[in-house]
Design a protein around this motif. Sequence first.
Motif, mmCIF file in Angstrom:
data_model
loop_
_atom_site.group_PDB
_atom_site.id
_atom_site.type_symbol
_atom_site.label_atom_id
_atom_site.label_comp_id
_atom_site.label_asym_id
_atom_site.label_seq_id
_atom_site.Cartn_x
_atom_site.Cartn_y
_atom_site.Cartn_z
ATOM 1 N N CYS A 197 -2.443 5.843 0.996
ATOM 2 C CA CYS A 197 -2.177 5.184 -0.288
ATOM 3 C C CYS A 197 -1.147 6.032 -1.029
ATOM 4 C CB CYS A 197 -3.466 5.060 -1.101
ATOM 5 S SG CYS A 197 -3.175 4.390 -2.756
ATOM 6 N N ARG A 198 0.056 5.481 -1.180
ATOM 7 C CA ARG A 198 1.117 6.249 -1.845
ATOM 8 C C ARG A 198 0.790 6.493 -3.312
ATOM 9 N NH1 ARG A 198 6.012 2.410 -0.290
ATOM 10 N NH2 ARG A 198 4.339 0.985 -0.824
ATOM 11 N N CYS A 199 -0.040 5.622 -3.894
ATOM 12 C CA CYS A 199 -0.399 5.791 -5.307
ATOM 13 C C CYS A 199 -1.522 6.797 -5.491
ATOM 14 C CB CYS A 199 -0.817 4.456 -5.903
ATOM 15 S SG CYS A 199 0.468 3.213 -5.845
ATOM 16 N N GLN B 106 -3.706 0.140 -7.468
ATOM 17 C CA GLN B 106 -2.670 0.573 -8.397
ATOM 18 C C GLN B 106 -1.469 -0.337 -8.122
ATOM 19 O OE1 GLN B 106 -2.818 4.651 -9.385
ATOM 20 N NE2 GLN B 106 -0.636 4.744 -9.879
ATOM 21 N N CYS B 107 -0.517 0.047 -7.266
ATOM 22 C CA CYS B 107 0.545 -0.918 -6.942
ATOM 23 C C CYS B 107 0.001 -2.038 -6.061
ATOM 24 C CB CYS B 107 1.718 -0.242 -6.253
ATOM 25 S SG CYS B 107 1.484 0.035 -4.483
ATOM 26 N N GLY B 108 -1.043 -1.737 -5.290
ATOM 27 C CA GLY B 108 -1.695 -2.754 -4.471
ATOM 28 C C GLY B 108 -1.191 -2.846 -3.044
ATOM 29 N N TYR B 109 -0.069 -2.175 -2.743
ATOM 30 C CA TYR B 109 0.569 -2.420 -1.446
ATOM 31 C C TYR B 109 -0.336 -2.097 -0.263
ATOM 32 C CZ TYR B 109 4.294 -3.180 1.831
ATOM 33 O OH TYR B 109 5.054 -3.693 2.846
ATOM 34 N N CYS B 110 -1.088 -1.014 -0.372
ATOM 35 C CA CYS B 110 -1.916 -0.576 0.760
ATOM 36 C C CYS B 110 -3.270 -1.269 0.816
ATOM 37 C CB CYS B 110 -2.174 0.926 0.675
ATOM 38 S SG CYS B 110 -3.349 1.365 -0.650
ATOM 39 N N GLN B 111 -3.594 -2.059 -0.233
ATOM 40 C CA GLN B 111 -4.999 -2.407 -0.453
ATOM 41 C C GLN B 111 -5.582 -3.383 0.561
ATOM 42 O OE1 GLN B 111 -6.938 -0.773 -2.447
ATOM 43 N NE2 GLN B 111 -5.337 0.485 -3.343
ATOM 44 N N ALA B 112 -4.790 -4.334 1.027
ATOM 45 C CA ALA B 112 -5.342 -5.254 2.028
ATOM 46 C C ALA B 112 -5.768 -4.472 3.268
ATOM 47 C CB ALA B 112 -4.313 -6.326 2.392
HETATM 48 S S1 FES Z 1 -2.351 1.279 -4.429
HETATM 49 FE FE1 FES Z 1 -0.234 1.708 -4.218
HETATM 50 S S2 FES Z 1 -0.051 2.383 -2.144
HETATM 51 FE FE2 FES Z 1 -2.171 2.246 -2.473
#
Ligand code: FES
Length: 156
Positions: free
Chosen positions: A132-134, A97-103
């Motif tokens: 994952c905040r999303c 989603q936002c991608g921040y946690c994905q790596a």
């Molecule tokens: S995709 Fe946004 S924090 Fe996991």
Amino acid sequence: MTFALRINGQTRQVDAPPDQPLLWVLRVQLGLKGTKFGCGVGACGACTVHLDGQAVRSCVTPVGAVEQALVITIEGLAAKDALHPVQQAWIDEDVAQCGYCQAGQIMAVASLLAETPNPSDDEIDARLTNLCRCGAYTRIRTAIRRAAELMKERAA
Ligand code: FES
Ligand code: FES
């Protein structure tokens, strides 16, 4: 102190105090920004990398403790000509989603599947504690199953 670190198939020299978190060496000194800073206290998993194949949280791993280890970050996970099956599954299932946690999520899952190719739901729950905040947890779970299938197909 100077450390010779084995990172993503290369030896890199870094100057840092031994208690410097590996995360900051990766991001600031080596420019490997795929590994993210989230909580800084080992709780969220955004900073997950592999040390000798084990998923570790680099924000609470001192650089002085990793000199002999093989470090893999998200930048080093793919083979030369193919994405890692977990990366491919993440694309196939459109997880981010936002991608921040994905790596961090991908590194945690890659380590889990290397050890346990067909994990049960309980094993996934026990090992995949990344936040994952999303709230993409349902797609993450689907992608883990897809990655396990891809790994089986590639091994056949
Ligand atoms: S995709 Fe946004 S924090 Fe996991
Ligand atoms: S930044 Fe390392 S666990 Fe959250």
